[in-house]
Design a protein around this motif. Structure first.
Motif, PDB file in Angstrom:
ATOM      1  N   THR A  26     -24.123  28.271   4.084  1.00  0.00           N
ATOM      2  CA  THR A  26     -23.198  29.376   3.791  1.00  0.00           C
ATOM      3  C   THR A  26     -23.575  30.502   2.952  1.00  0.00           C
ATOM      4  OG1 THR A  26     -21.171  27.796   3.586  1.00  0.00           O
ATOM      5  CG2 THR A  26     -20.832  30.116   3.068  1.00  0.00           C
ATOM      6  N   PHE A  27     -23.591  31.766   3.923  1.00  0.00           N
ATOM      7  CA  PHE A  27     -23.887  32.855   2.890  1.00  0.00           C
ATOM      8  C   PHE A  27     -22.788  33.845   3.427  1.00  0.00           C
ATOM      9  CE2 PHE A  27     -25.754  37.133   3.542  1.00  0.00           C
ATOM     10  CZ  PHE A  27     -26.180  37.538   2.167  1.00  0.00           C
ATOM     11  N   TYR A  28     -22.227  34.526   2.196  1.00  0.00           N
ATOM     12  CA  TYR A  28     -21.412  35.742   2.546  1.00  0.00           C
ATOM     13  C   TYR A  28     -21.403  36.532   1.441  1.00  0.00           C
ATOM     14  CZ  TYR A  28     -17.930  32.968  -0.342  1.00  0.00           C
ATOM     15  OH  TYR A  28     -17.297  32.284  -1.142  1.00  0.00           O
ATOM     16  N   SER A  29     -20.948  37.613   1.798  1.00  0.00           N
ATOM     17  CA  SER A  29     -20.782  38.515   0.501  1.00  0.00           C
ATOM     18  C   SER A  29     -19.321  39.328   0.830  1.00  0.00           C
ATOM     19  CB  SER A  29     -21.934  39.572   0.620  1.00  0.00           C
ATOM     20  OG  SER A  29     -21.900  40.463   1.856  1.00  0.00           O
ATOM     21  N   ASN A  30     -18.841  39.677  -0.538  1.00  0.00           N
ATOM     22  CA  ASN A  30     -17.581  40.464  -0.560  1.00  0.00           C
ATOM     23  C   ASN A  30     -17.570  41.478  -1.547  1.00  0.00           C
ATOM     24  OD1 ASN A  30     -14.779  40.521  -0.086  1.00  0.00           O
ATOM     25  ND2 ASN A  30     -14.421  39.924  -2.030  1.00  0.00           N
ATOM     26  N   LEU A  31     -18.353  42.744  -1.077  1.00  0.00           N
ATOM     27  CA  LEU A  31     -18.771  43.968  -1.976  1.00  0.00           C
ATOM     28  C   LEU A  31     -17.635  44.940  -1.448  1.00  0.00           C
ATOM     29  CD1 LEU A  31     -22.453  43.276  -1.773  1.00  0.00           C
ATOM     30  CD2 LEU A  31     -20.835  42.410  -3.497  1.00  0.00           C
ATOM     31  N   ASN A  32     -16.559  45.142  -2.017  1.00  0.00           N
ATOM     32  CA  ASN A  32     -15.480  46.091  -1.711  1.00  0.00           C
ATOM     33  C   ASN A  32     -15.466  47.453  -2.296  1.00  0.00           C
ATOM     34  OD1 ASN A  32     -14.598  44.335   0.332  1.00  0.00           O
ATOM     35  ND2 ASN A  32     -13.385  43.457  -1.084  1.00  0.00           N
ATOM     36  N   ALA A  33     -15.866  47.305  -3.686  1.00  0.00           N
ATOM     37  CA  ALA A  33     -15.746  48.266  -4.726  1.00  0.00           C
ATOM     38  C   ALA A  33     -16.472  49.373  -4.289  1.00  0.00           C
ATOM     39  CB  ALA A  33     -15.591  47.920  -6.242  1.00  0.00           C
ATOM     40  N   GLU A  34     -16.126  50.819  -4.293  1.00  0.00           N
ATOM     41  CA  GLU A  34     -16.913  52.084  -3.928  1.00  0.00           C
ATOM     42  C   GLU A  34     -17.219  52.663  -5.468  1.00  0.00           C
ATOM     43  OE1 GLU A  34     -15.397  54.253  -0.813  1.00  0.00           O
ATOM     44  OE2 GLU A  34     -14.644  52.472   0.055  1.00  0.00           O
ATOM     45  N   LEU A  35     -18.246  52.982  -5.577  1.00  0.00           N
ATOM     46  CA  LEU A  35     -18.599  53.668  -7.034  1.00  0.00           C
ATOM     47  C   LEU A  35     -17.886  54.806  -7.366  1.00  0.00           C
ATOM     48  CD1 LEU A  35     -20.530  53.179  -9.277  1.00  0.00           C
ATOM     49  CD2 LEU A  35     -22.222  54.457  -8.284  1.00  0.00           C
ATOM     50  N   ASP A  36     -17.637  55.986  -6.309  1.00  0.00           N
ATOM     51  CA  ASP A  36     -17.033  57.196  -6.616  1.00  0.00           C
ATOM     52  C   ASP A  36     -15.527  56.975  -6.963  1.00  0.00           C
ATOM     53  OD1 ASP A  36     -16.609  56.306  -4.166  1.00  0.00           O
ATOM     54  OD2 ASP A  36     -16.570  58.435  -3.353  1.00  0.00           O
ATOM     55  N   LYS A  37     -14.894  55.742  -6.492  1.00  0.00           N
ATOM     56  CA  LYS A  37     -13.292  55.615  -6.499  1.00  0.00           C
ATOM     57  C   LYS A  37     -13.216  54.592  -8.108  1.00  0.00           C
ATOM     58  CE  LYS A  37     -12.447  56.101  -1.801  1.00  0.00           C
ATOM     59  NZ  LYS A  37     -11.916  55.851  -0.574  1.00  0.00           N
ATOM     60  N   LEU A  38     -14.125  54.126  -8.793  1.00  0.00           N
ATOM     61  CA  LEU A  38     -14.029  53.556  -9.744  1.00  0.00           C
ATOM     62  C   LEU A  38     -13.483  54.374 -11.071  1.00  0.00           C
ATOM     63  CD1 LEU A  38     -16.950  51.027  -9.831  1.00  0.00           C
ATOM     64  CD2 LEU A  38     -14.439  50.462  -9.141  1.00  0.00           C
ATOM     65  N   PRO A  39     -12.714  53.807 -11.943  1.00  0.00           N
ATOM     66  CA  PRO A  39     -12.137  54.406 -13.014  1.00  0.00           C
ATOM     67  C   PRO A  39     -13.570  55.602 -13.992  1.00  0.00           C
ATOM     68  CG  PRO A  39     -11.137  52.546 -13.035  1.00  0.00           C
ATOM     69  CD  PRO A  39     -12.129  52.543 -12.199  1.00  0.00           C
ATOM     70  N   LYS A  40     -13.341  56.731 -14.005  1.00  0.00           N
ATOM     71  CA  LYS A  40     -14.316  57.435 -14.665  1.00  0.00           C
ATOM     72  C   LYS A  40     -14.804  57.143 -16.029  1.00  0.00           C
ATOM     73  CE  LYS A  40     -13.400  61.469 -12.005  1.00  0.00           C
ATOM     74  NZ  LYS A  40     -14.550  61.068 -10.561  1.00  0.00           N
ATOM     75  N   GLU A  41     -13.539  56.495 -16.716  1.00  0.00           N
ATOM     76  CA  GLU A  41     -13.772  56.256 -18.344  1.00  0.00           C
ATOM     77  C   GLU A  41     -14.268  54.775 -18.293  1.00  0.00           C
ATOM     78  OE1 GLU A  41     -13.318  58.110 -20.762  1.00  0.00           O
ATOM     79  OE2 GLU A  41     -12.723  59.937 -19.774  1.00  0.00           O
ATOM     80  N   LYS A  42     -15.474  54.405 -18.979  1.00  0.00           N
ATOM     81  CA  LYS A  42     -15.886  53.295 -19.245  1.00  0.00           C
ATOM     82  C   LYS A  42     -15.412  52.702 -20.641  1.00  0.00           C
ATOM     83  CE  LYS A  42     -20.124  52.469 -18.502  1.00  0.00           C
ATOM     84  NZ  LYS A  42     -21.533  52.595 -18.659  1.00  0.00           N
ATOM     85  N   GLU A  43     -14.787  53.106 -21.374  1.00  0.00           N
ATOM     86  CA  GLU A  43     -14.487  52.855 -22.717  1.00  0.00           C
ATOM     87  C   GLU A  43     -12.962  52.502 -22.803  1.00  0.00           C
ATOM     88  OE1 GLU A  43     -16.281  51.775 -25.060  1.00  0.00           O
ATOM     89  OE2 GLU A  43     -18.123  52.635 -23.865  1.00  0.00           O
ATOM     90  N   PRO A  44     -12.526  51.505 -22.840  1.00  0.00           N
ATOM     91  CA  PRO A  44     -10.990  51.317 -23.008  1.00  0.00           C
ATOM     92  C   PRO A  44     -10.445  51.676 -24.290  1.00  0.00           C
ATOM     93  CG  PRO A  44     -12.251  49.095 -23.692  1.00  0.00           C
ATOM     94  CD  PRO A  44     -13.189  50.313 -23.450  1.00  0.00           C
ATOM     95  N   LYS A  45      -8.937  51.585 -24.401  1.00  0.00           N
ATOM     96  CA  LYS A  45      -8.141  52.141 -25.541  1.00  0.00           C
ATOM     97  C   LYS A  45      -8.226  51.047 -26.520  1.00  0.00           C
ATOM     98  CE  LYS A  45      -6.405  56.258 -23.481  1.00  0.00           C
ATOM     99  NZ  LYS A  45      -4.971  57.052 -23.061  1.00  0.00           N
ATOM    100  N   ILE A  46      -7.945  49.527 -25.634  1.00  0.00           N
ATOM    101  CA  ILE A  46      -7.858  48.610 -26.888  1.00  0.00           C
ATOM    102  C   ILE A  46      -9.122  47.573 -26.856  1.00  0.00           C
ATOM    103  CG2 ILE A  46      -5.410  48.565 -26.196  1.00  0.00           C
ATOM    104  CD1 ILE A  46      -5.785  45.839 -24.632  1.00  0.00           C
ATOM    105  N   SER A  47      -9.395  47.174 -27.924  1.00  0.00           N
ATOM    106  CA  SER A  47     -10.559  46.454 -28.124  1.00  0.00           C
ATOM    107  C   SER A  47     -10.624  45.002 -27.362  1.00  0.00           C
ATOM    108  CB  SER A  47     -10.863  46.252 -29.633  1.00  0.00           C
ATOM    109  OG  SER A  47     -10.124  45.524 -30.410  1.00  0.00           O
TER     110      SER A  47
END
Length: 850
Positions: free
Chosen positions: A554-575
């Motif tokens: 078996t070989f399969y990939s599931n790569l759906n996320a698109e970089l330009d549509k991810l949240p711009k902020e990388k730092e969350p407000k809660i730790s």
């Protein structure tokens, strides 16, 4: 003429011998495709099939009655009185019958296939108790009717002990009963299951056909439905005591639509030895008429260990806390078209090693997906080498031969196998048409009797040469090919998997990390997780399984996320510390029974077992990692759900509004959805797109997140394509004939609508637009002060007469824009009219999709 169907154990019907002179005929067209299911035939079965001669201006029909026995079946013919050539046609009919047979069960057939034989009806049940059972088929049938007497209106179409389409085969065989209901020219098939040991009904339901035209207009509350459900479970499971089960009140039956009947769903956790057994759950659905529409019980056949644990509750809680490892990730919140997530949020999710149950006998964490002792699991987090092999896209589109050469290069063992199929297909990726080479290779153990069921299938992007997936099909219950090569070392298998991923996946070295390795006595499995912007993307992964010899299965990939549509902020407000505290506060560790196994793994049957474990629970439901902590708000959220993000279930700006009650009702049915600020803005004017969105949500609250529309479908309007937020809206309404698509015209979803335009839309939706043409005179609008200003007087007249758009101080106000509140009131009035007009929601089943 006599024809014989030859039956053998391995090939249900493999040939026919027809003895008749002059067997030439025009082709016959079956009314519906025929489906034969492989069974252990112990007695003759009758199958009546109707065919139509493929001839212009012909209405000749023929019935073929097949007596299928253990070794052969004799085919008799029922001659239609209008048919002058029944013998001539019969041989071709039989040929067609044999030519289209496939494995599977009849699910829906034409009414033209119902019996017309003059022979007396033969009962499918009897009072005999076969070996391995403790009750007869007749008792099983009667027990189903006791719970659902409405099924006496249905036809019992088949009965068998045990199921042939369940893999692996259950330890205990149940009575499997199939029913059918015919309405007009359509027949719906459905099934029920009864324990052959106790006679308890395990599964049954009432089809929509049997719920049509119910006399009751009552709509009961959920509280009343709960009372009915509590009584029904006592009836369904004789001798059940209050302490034997727990009601799981956290069940979410979803949002009931404004149009159509509501359904309430309830779940009950059954106990064993006084402890919850996760595999023993009862599901009951109740219609808002008070009718129980479905009942099912999942159960585990196995030996339950002693309820006394060797690990204490305190020790289990400490172990859970120690293993809870939260990761900040990009998490898919809801699905858009075609099964791909349309939105991602930053959030905290636990690693797979930290959410499993704890063995109450050993104190070890049990892997959620590989609980068996024979499977070794390593959780790693290793970057891939950034040098050496990498994916190189093709310079030009590949031919079929080039695609075959490519896969043989990456999967060298294919050089010894035979190519059986090379086909250029098209698929859709977020609306973009993609050409793909679909390849098939035969295994040595492949059998023509099973078609492609033992083949190797591969898909290759014809433009880039990227291998999209590779899969070895092993027929259930059949052994795969015997290992012929020498086993490679663990490190060699790991290196091979890594090299294959680097060669086949674009940007693999940059985006992927080896996250988990599973190994059994005869196989390896490798999982590679995806990282973007340094954070893991939940659900995005590449997976490889291989034999110990190194041959990939078996070989399969599931790569759906698109970089330009991810949240711009990388730092969350809660730790992460705050998120961990929230997890520990919400989760509770409960002692109970958990079932494992009962499936195939790497071609081997993993038998069902039951273990005494400490299970992580949230709100009376076992936690499987489907919830996460939102990194922005700190709130619990569902991943892969159909919920709309950043909205409140309550509006803050409708209190005191004259339409407050109606607006609340629209919010409860998800027709109106508060915005990020919790506002509905009831006096805001709406657009054409808004109106049709409300209308579609009234039928299906999840219409915007449903993904059953193919991107190959024609654009409904020139300005509505697959990327438009109105694509699923318009397609759903077009199915109901409430909108007439025209790809050559614009839909203009952003144009404001007036009361006059709304009346035209509604009358067209109700299919009264032709009737409206009879009311185009000013005299058809008596006492309407502004009748002369109305363009379509017929539509306005009917809208007024039906009470959908009443006058405002004696005026119709055709040019006044429609507000949110006014649209809500119109929809509320339409809801009151459903089932009372000629066409609007009068046949509810035709608007329901399950």
């Amino acid at each position: 003429m006599k024809c014989f169907l030859h039956y053998s154990k391995d090939d249900f019907i493999n040939k026919a011998v027809c003895k008749h002179e002059g067997l030439s005929s025009k082709p016959l067209v079956p009314y519906s495709r025929l489906f034969f299911f492989e069974r252990n035939v112990t007695e003759s079965k009758k199958l009546d099939i109707k065919f139509m001669e493929n001839q212009e201006s012909s209405s000749f029909y023929y019935d073929i009655m097949a007596q299928i026995g253990k070794t052969k079946g004799e085919v008799g013919l029922n001659q239609d009185k209008k048919s002058p050539s029944i013998k001539k046609v019969a041989a071709a009919a039989l040929a067609v019958m044999l030519g289209v047979h496939t494995q599977g069960a009849i699910q829906e057939v034409s009414a033209a296939q119902t019996e017309v034989s003059e022979a007396a009806a033969v009962s499918l049940t009897d009072n005999k108790i076969p070996e391995g059972a403790k009750i007869s088929s007749e008792t099983a049938h009667k027990n189903v009717l006791k719970l659902f007497p409405e099924l006496s209106k249905a036809k019992l179409s088949s009965v068998q002990l045990g199921s042939n389409n369940t893999y692996p085969a259950p330890v205990e065989k149940n009575w499997e009963l199939s029913y059918s209901v015919t309405r007009g020219n359509s027949t719906t098939g459905f099934s029920a299951s009864v324990s052959s040991q106790t006679g308890e009904v395990l599964q049954a339901h009432l089809p929509e056909f049997l719920l049509l035209n119910e006399e009751s207009e009552e709509r009961i509350s959920k509280e009343k439905a709960k009372e009915i459900s509590d009584g029904f479970i006592q009836k369904a499971i004789p001798g059940l005591k209050k302490d034997d089960y727990t009601s799981l009140d956290a069940t979410d039956e979803g949002i009931n639509p404004l149009f159509g009947r509501s359904n309430y769903a309830f779940r009950y956790q059954l106990n064993v030895n006084g402890l919850p057994a996760s595999g023993n759950v009862v599901y009951i659905n109740i219609r808002d008429t008070g009718k129980v529409t479905s009942y099912s019980r999942s159960s585990v056949v196995g030996t339950y260990p002693s309820p006394t644990p060797k690990v204490t509750q305190t020790e289990a809680e400490a172990l859970f806390k120690e293993n809870l490892d939260l990761n900040l990730s990009y998490i898919p919140l809801s699905y858009g078209n075609y099964g791909r997530s349309s939105e991602y949020h930053l959030g905290y999710v636990p690693s797979s090693s930290g959410i499993g149950s704890i063995d109450a006998a050993t104190g070890k964490m049990i892997d959620l997906y590989s609980p068996g002792d024979q499977i070794e699991v390593q959780n790693v987090n290793e970057a891939l080498p950034n040098e050496g092999v990498s994916f190189n896209p093709a310079a030009k589109p590949l031919s079929g031969d080039e695609a075959v050469t490519l896969v043989k290069k990456h999967f060298p063992w294919l050089k010894e196998k035979t190519v059986t199929d090379v086909r250029l297909d098209t698929t859709s990726n977020r609306g973009a048409v993609q050409k793909v080479w679909s390849l098939r290779f035969a295994q040595e153990s492949s059998s023509a009797a099973y078609g492609f069921s033992n083949d190797i299938s591969i898909q290759v992007d014809s433009e880039t040469g990227r291998v999209m997936d590779y899969y070895v099909w092993n027929r259930f219950g059949q052994e795969g090919e015997k290992e012929t090569g020498k086993a490679i070392s663990d490190q060699a298998a790991r290196d091979q998997a890594t090299e294959l991923v680097l060669a086949l996946v674009p940007n693999a070295a940059k985006e992927l990390k080896l996250s988990q390795i599973r190994s059994t006595n005869d196989s390896y499995s490798f999982s590679f997780s995806r990282y973007l912007n340094g954070l893991s993307v939940t659900g995005d992964s590449v997976n490889i399984s291989m034999k110990k010899s190194g041959e990939v299965t078996t070989f399969y990939s599931n790569l759906n996320a698109e970089l330009d549509k991810l949240p711009k902020e990388k730092e969350p407000k809660i730790s992460v510390e705050e998120a961990t505290a929230l997890y520990l506060d919400a989760a509770k560790i409960v002692l109970g029974y958990q079932e494992y196994g009962g499936y195939y793994s790497s071609g081997e049957n993993v038998p069902p077992t039951v273990k005494l474990v400490y299970m992580p629970m949230m709100e009376d439901t076992q936690y499987y990692g489907a919830k996460f902590i939102d990194g922005e708000s700190g709130k619990w959220r569902e991943m892969y759900s159909q919920e709309r993000s950043d909205v409140s279930s309550e509006a803050i700006d409708i209190s005191g509004h004259q339409a407050e009650a109606v607006l609340e009702r629209m919010i409860s049915h998800d027709v109106l959805v508060p915005n990020e600020e919790g506002k509905i803005e009831p006096e805001q004017t709406i657009t054409k797109g808004d109106w049709y969105t409300y209308l579609a949500r009234a039928v299906d609250p999840y219409v915007e997140t449903n993904n059953y529309y193919s991107s190959d479908a024609m654009n409904p309007f020139a300005d509505i394509d697959v990327e438009s937020p109105y694509f699923t809206i318009i397609n759903r309404l077009a199915e109901l004939s409430w909108v007439e698509p025209n790809p050559e015209e614009n839909f203009d979803p952003n144009s404001q609508i007036t009361r006059g335009q709304l009346s035209e839309m509604i009358i067209g939706m109700l299919q009264y637009d032709k009737l409206a043409k009879f009311y185009q005179q000013g005299t058809d609008l008596p006492n309407v002060a502004d009748a002369s200003q109305i363009k379509d007087k017929g539509a306005a007249s009917l809208a007024i007469r039906l009470g959908i758009l009443p006058l405002v101080e004696g005026r119709f106000l055709p040019d006044r824009p429609v507000t949110v509140a006014e649209a809500a009131e119109v929809l509320d009035r339409l809801a009151e009219l459903q089932g009372k007009l000629d066409y609007f929601m009068n046949n509810e089943w035709s608007y329901r999709y399950y």
